[in-house]
Design a protein around this motif. Structure first.
Motif, PDB file in Angstrom:
ATOM      1  N   LEU A 116       0.498  -1.467   0.028  1.00 17.31           N
ATOM      2  CA  LEU A 116       0.259  -0.261  -0.035  1.00 17.31           C
ATOM      3  C   LEU A 116       1.021   1.340  -0.366  1.00 17.31           C
ATOM      4  O   LEU A 116       0.639   2.355  -0.960  1.00 17.31           O
ATOM      5  N   GLU A 117       2.019   0.969   0.695  1.00 18.69           N
ATOM      6  CA  GLU A 117       2.717   2.141   0.558  1.00 18.69           C
ATOM      7  C   GLU A 117       3.441   2.650  -0.176  1.00 18.69           C
ATOM      8  O   GLU A 117       3.704   3.185  -1.432  1.00 18.69           O
ATOM      9  N   GLU A 118       3.961   1.448  -1.601  1.00 14.97           N
ATOM     10  CA  GLU A 118       4.423   1.337  -2.597  1.00 14.97           C
ATOM     11  C   GLU A 118       3.325   1.753  -3.750  1.00 14.97           C
ATOM     12  O   GLU A 118       3.677   3.101  -4.787  1.00 14.97           O
ATOM     13  N   ARG A 119       2.223   1.418  -3.704  1.00 14.88           N
ATOM     14  CA  ARG A 119       1.597   2.123  -4.708  1.00 14.88           C
ATOM     15  C   ARG A 119       1.204   3.992  -4.463  1.00 14.88           C
ATOM     16  O   ARG A 119       0.817   4.054  -5.221  1.00 14.88           O
ATOM     17  N   HIS A 120       1.014   3.727  -2.959  1.00 16.14           N
ATOM     18  CA  HIS A 120       0.392   5.044  -3.043  1.00 16.14           C
ATOM     19  C   HIS A 120       1.608   6.362  -3.233  1.00 16.14           C
ATOM     20  O   HIS A 120       2.290   7.410  -3.902  1.00 16.14           O
ATOM     21  N   ALA A 121       2.888   5.519  -3.469  1.00 18.26           N
ATOM     22  CA  ALA A 121       4.135   6.875  -3.649  1.00 18.26           C
ATOM     23  C   ALA A 121       4.304   7.088  -5.212  1.00 18.26           C
ATOM     24  O   ALA A 121       4.560   7.784  -5.808  1.00 18.26           O
ATOM     25  N   ALA A 122       3.587   5.675  -5.821  1.00 19.10           N
ATOM     26  CA  ALA A 122       3.563   5.171  -7.125  1.00 19.10           C
ATOM     27  C   ALA A 122       2.776   6.192  -7.757  1.00 19.10           C
ATOM     28  O   ALA A 122       2.465   6.141  -9.060  1.00 19.10           O
ATOM     29  N   GLY A 123       0.996   7.129  -7.204  1.00 20.39           N
ATOM     30  CA  GLY A 123       0.791   7.587  -7.609  1.00 20.39           C
ATOM     31  C   GLY A 123      -1.070   6.602  -7.852  1.00 20.39           C
ATOM     32  O   GLY A 123      -1.787   7.358  -8.558  1.00 20.39           O
ATOM     33  N   ALA A 124      -0.688   5.875  -7.668  1.00 23.32           N
ATOM     34  CA  ALA A 124      -2.248   4.948  -7.242  1.00 23.32           C
ATOM     35  C   ALA A 124      -3.590   5.995  -7.239  1.00 23.32           C
ATOM     36  O   ALA A 124      -3.195   6.024  -5.689  1.00 23.32           O
ATOM     37  N   PRO A 125      -4.465   5.771  -7.116  1.00 24.72           N
ATOM     38  CA  PRO A 125      -6.060   6.771  -6.962  1.00 24.72           C
ATOM     39  C   PRO A 125      -6.041   5.873  -5.417  1.00 24.72           C
ATOM     40  O   PRO A 125      -6.833   6.404  -4.748  1.00 24.72           O
ATOM     41  N   ALA A 126      -6.459   4.194  -5.831  1.00 24.29           N
ATOM     42  CA  ALA A 126      -6.886   3.850  -4.900  1.00 24.29           C
ATOM     43  C   ALA A 126      -6.741   1.967  -5.434  1.00 24.29           C
ATOM     44  O   ALA A 126      -5.935   1.761  -6.480  1.00 24.29           O
ATOM     45  N   VAL A 127      -6.539   1.296  -4.123  1.00 27.23           N
ATOM     46  CA  VAL A 127      -6.807  -0.199  -4.330  1.00 27.23           C
ATOM     47  C   VAL A 127      -7.760  -1.094  -3.162  1.00 27.23           C
ATOM     48  O   VAL A 127      -8.519  -0.492  -3.120  1.00 27.23           O
ATOM     49  N   VAL A 128      -8.066  -1.961  -3.934  1.00 28.86           N
ATOM     50  CA  VAL A 128      -8.683  -2.893  -3.746  1.00 28.86           C
ATOM     51  C   VAL A 128      -8.120  -4.364  -3.582  1.00 28.86           C
ATOM     52  O   VAL A 128      -7.231  -4.745  -4.007  1.00 28.86           O
ATOM     53  N   MET A 129      -8.503  -4.795  -2.236  1.00 22.14           N
ATOM     54  CA  MET A 129      -7.531  -5.750  -1.670  1.00 22.14           C
ATOM     55  C   MET A 129      -8.386  -6.542  -1.532  1.00 22.14           C
ATOM     56  O   MET A 129     -10.199  -7.089  -1.811  1.00 22.14           O
ATOM     57  N   VAL A 130      -7.432  -8.191  -2.490  1.00 20.13           N
ATOM     58  CA  VAL A 130      -9.395  -9.071  -2.557  1.00 20.13           C
ATOM     59  C   VAL A 130      -8.661 -10.165  -2.010  1.00 20.13           C
ATOM     60  O   VAL A 130      -6.972 -10.866  -2.315  1.00 20.13           O
ATOM     61  N   PRO A 131      -8.505 -10.277  -1.177  1.00 19.13           N
ATOM     62  CA  PRO A 131      -7.673 -12.014  -0.505  1.00 19.13           C
ATOM     63  C   PRO A 131      -8.353 -13.384  -1.140  1.00 19.13           C
ATOM     64  O   PRO A 131      -9.279 -14.058  -0.711  1.00 19.13           O
ATOM     65  N   ILE A 132      -7.597 -14.042  -2.020  1.00 20.08           N
ATOM     66  CA  ILE A 132      -7.889 -15.058  -2.869  1.00 20.08           C
ATOM     67  C   ILE A 132      -7.296 -16.371  -1.988  1.00 20.08           C
ATOM     68  O   ILE A 132      -7.830 -17.302  -2.094  1.00 20.08           O
ATOM     69  N   GLY A 133      -6.676 -15.773  -1.075  1.00 19.06           N
ATOM     70  CA  GLY A 133      -5.990 -16.846  -0.706  1.00 19.06           C
ATOM     71  C   GLY A 133      -6.145 -17.425   0.604  1.00 19.06           C
ATOM     72  O   GLY A 133      -6.294 -18.407   1.869  1.00 19.06           O
ATOM     73  N   PHE A 134      -7.663 -16.921   0.923  1.00 17.88           N
ATOM     74  CA  PHE A 134      -8.604 -17.371   2.106  1.00 17.88           C
ATOM     75  C   PHE A 134     -10.206 -17.576   1.216  1.00 17.88           C
ATOM     76  O   PHE A 134     -10.519 -17.354   0.243  1.00 17.88           O
TER      77      PHE A 134
END
Length: 669
Positions: free
Chosen positions: A262-280
């Motif tokens: 999340l820190e990396e995406r924010h620093a890269a300018g991502a406008p939003a993130v959807v977290m997708v817990p496919i492992g569960f």
């Protein structure tokens, strides 16, 4: 797949799950079940249990399994399938053994098992199979007639598992503000595991870095991302990331962590993130705490809008959290259908034999949904498997201006110490709660565990990185000639049976040889908190203390260590040797690790030691430690130490023991 197609129809479905506490008083006993055999103090378990206490001591997984049971029964009834559904857990009530006993008492003869774990890994597949085998063995001991049990294949790529994730991602994207929706990134999350454990989930040669565990998650991520692109027309950047890691910081685990991502995406300018817990399979504690609590707090700190697939909103909307929603159960996994033929087709896993867990089958390649060509798997920047390496320990050196040979010894010692330390941390902190046998060698009691294999891989990979020209010889099959003239002799776990049973006398043993001489030996015993080391011509040490053998006592006052082979005929003869030796000495000890026995001679904890049937990796490091501590070592009189016979002890006692053992025939079977 089972050895033969059994025409007998299934007469029960067993839902097999992990289990979880259902109140504050359950938390520590539950964690004791999960970590049994690892010797973790209760106070540490209470610290770990804080995640559960934040939610009233209740894991949602049991209620979710109850909901899944109701859904399965309703689905079966709607399709005219008369198949009773039972439920058993590995670590909490209802316990698997009790459920299987109930199945037998109800007259069930052929059982299909649906595990709530969709991917290949030791803890996600083989451990379930081992627990099934152990439970069946218990019932056999009770005199019950055992049913045949078949476990369904990994269903990570089944439409019933993948489609709900696609729908959840579409819903989460639609819930984002319009101005950030199209550029939102997808972060597919799963449980981090040690990289060595991931690599043993399936051949790296077949699946790429991270083995089948990583490849299968990448397959699911691609299926979901491709479907989302087809249905929305937007190509959302995505990456597989990890969560819920534990263990010592310097042990390599799968990365990046979701919060770092999340820190990396924010620093890269991502406008939003959807977290997708496919492992569960459902929204249990790792989702509610690690994503809905920790990761969401990190996103709020960054001011980054997030949504969690299957969950609520992040900082750009209402707070995402467990209090805003009832945990949903996604009915992921194969839907049972009527008809014995179809049920047989669905039973893609191997049969589980009572008392014996068979090796984990290779995952079914390809997908049941359209996906990328198999050759494309593991390629591209989106796969992220990084090693988290800690700083190497500073090598000790007693030479101020070493000659080239001494510089080589100092370098080899530093490398051996670091490799042994890393492997020891992996073995101590990464040991599965219910470790089982992965394979056998010379006999049914000569065992190999997944951790032997993982430890050897960690060590050999480390040597390949630090000293790529060296050769290796490892107990679990590693073998290469090298070009430098140096050969590493490795026992990744000396004392595997002790390790399997949670006993402390096991060690990582590493020796370096050149031109027929052992230059360096390291024996690291993590549970004992000791590291023995020796350099040819420079003495032996236990930690920072010099190691010295005891002066030779009178023979009748000598405490002797020994070990036994794994073949019944050899053991019978070894028992006869002990029968004749025991009345002549103070006593005999059998610890179960040749490397530790040799080091105990070096440290004065045994007067002498002998054993027949050792391999080079069993004695290479310990032999040097004992010799540098003042012991004599050898085989039969006039012969060097070898697999035929190994004897170690101080001058005066060594010769007496060697002669007597030769007379008693300890050198043959």
């Amino acid at each position: 797949m089972s050895e033969a197609l059994d025409p007998t129809p299934y007469d029960a479905l067993l839902l097999l799950s992990f289990g979880g506490p259902e109140g504050p008083d359950d938390v520590v006993p539950f964690l004791e079940n999960v970590t049994r055999g690892r010797g973790i103090p209760k106070e540490r378990l209470k610290e770990v249990g804080q995640h559960y206490f934040l939610f009233g001591g209740v894991s949602p997984i049991n209620d979710q399994n109850r909901t899944l049971l109701d859904a399965l029964r309703k689905d079966f009834a709607e399709h005219g399938l008369d198949l009773p559904v039972y439920w058993g857990n590995r670590n909490w009530s209802p316990y698997l053994t009790d459920t299987l006993r109930e199945l037998v008492q109800d007259g069930r003869r052929r059982v299909l098992v649906l595990a709530t774990s969709a991917y290949a890994s030791y803890s996600g597949c083989r451990q379930y199979r081992e627990d099934l085998a152990a439970a069946l063995a218990t019932l056999r001991e009770e005199g019950l007639e055992l049913p045949r049990v078949d476990k369904l294949r990994h269903y990570f790529n089944h439409p019933g598992f993948v489609r709900p994730v696609i729908d959840g991602v579409l819903k989460s994207l639609a819930d984002l503000p319009e101005e950030v929706r199209e550029g939102a990134h997808l972060a597919f999350t799963t449980h981090s595991i040690p990289t060595a454990a991931a690599d043993t989930s399936g051949r790296v040669e077949d699946h790429g870095d991270g083995g089948a565990y990583v490849r299968q998650h990448l397959d699911v991520a691609r299926l979901v991302a491709d479907a989302v692109r087809e249905e929305t027309g937007a190509d959302h950047p995505w990456q597989l990331v990890y969560q819920s890691r534990s263990g010592a910081p310097h042990i390599p685990w799968l990365e990046p962590d979701i919060c770092d991502h999340l820190e990396e995406r924010h620093a890269a300018g991502a406008p939003a993130v959807v977290m997708v817990p496919i492992g569960f399979v459902s929204d249990h504690m790792e989702v509610l705490y690690d994503l809905d609590t920790e990761a969401t707090a990190k996103a709020a700190e960054l001011g980054l809008p997030v949504r969690r697939e299957g969950g609520g909103a992040g900082p750009a909307g209402a707070p995402l959290g467990h209090r805003r929603r009832r945990p949903a159960v996604r009915r992921r996994g194969p839907r049972a259908r009527p008809g014995a033929r179809r049920r047989r087709e669905r039973a893609r896993g191997d049969a589980v034999r009572p008392g014996r867990a068979r090796p984990e089958p290779r995952p079914v390649p390809g997908g049941l949904l359209p996906g990328p060509h198999p050759e494309a798997r593991g390629r591209g920047r989106r796969q992220s498997v990084r090693l988290a390496r800690g700083p190497p320990p500073a090598p000790r050196s007693t030479v101020t201006d070493p000659a080239p040979q001494d510089r080589l010894k100092a370098e080899l010692l530093a490398v051996a110490l670091e490799a042994a330390s890393r492997a020891g941390e992996l073995l101590r902190d990464g040991r599965p709660a219910d470790l089982g046998v992965a394979a056998t060698k010379s006999s049914a009691v000569d065992v190999v565990t997944e951790m032997d294999i993982a430890s050897e891989k960690l060590i050999t990979d480390f040597f390949a990185d630090r000293r790529p020209g060296d050769g290796v010889l490892g107990e679990e099959g590693a073998s290469s000639e090298g070009t430098s003239g140096v050969q590493w002799i490795i026992d990744p776990i000396d004392g595997t049976v002790n390790y399997l049973y949670g006993r402390p006398d096991w060690a990582v043993s590493i020796a370096a040889r050149k031109d027929g001489e052992t230059l360096v030996g390291v024996v690291h015993a993590p549970v004992r908190g000791e590291t023995f080391r020796a350099v040819l011509g420079q003495g032996a040490y236990v930690g920072d203390r010099p190691a010295r053998v005891r002066p030779a006592p009178p023979f009748e006052q000598a405490l002797i260590g020994t070990g036994f082979g794994y073949i019944a005929e050899r053991r019978a003869h070894q028992a006869e040797v002990v029968r004749q030796l025991l009345p002549r000495v103070r006593d005999i000890r059998r610890a179960g690790s040749a490397a530790i026995d040799l080091c105990d001679v070096a440290a004065g904890r045994l007067d002498a030691y002998y054993e027949r049937g050792l391999n080079p990796w069993d004695f290479a490091a310990g032999d040097l430690v004992a010799r540098e501590a003042g012991a004599l070592t050898g085989g039969r009189p006039g012969e060097p130490l070898s697999g035929e016979l190994a004897v170690a002890g101080p001058p005066g006692l060594f010769e007496q023991l060697q002669t007597l053992l030769d007379d008693l025939g300890a050198w043959h079977d």
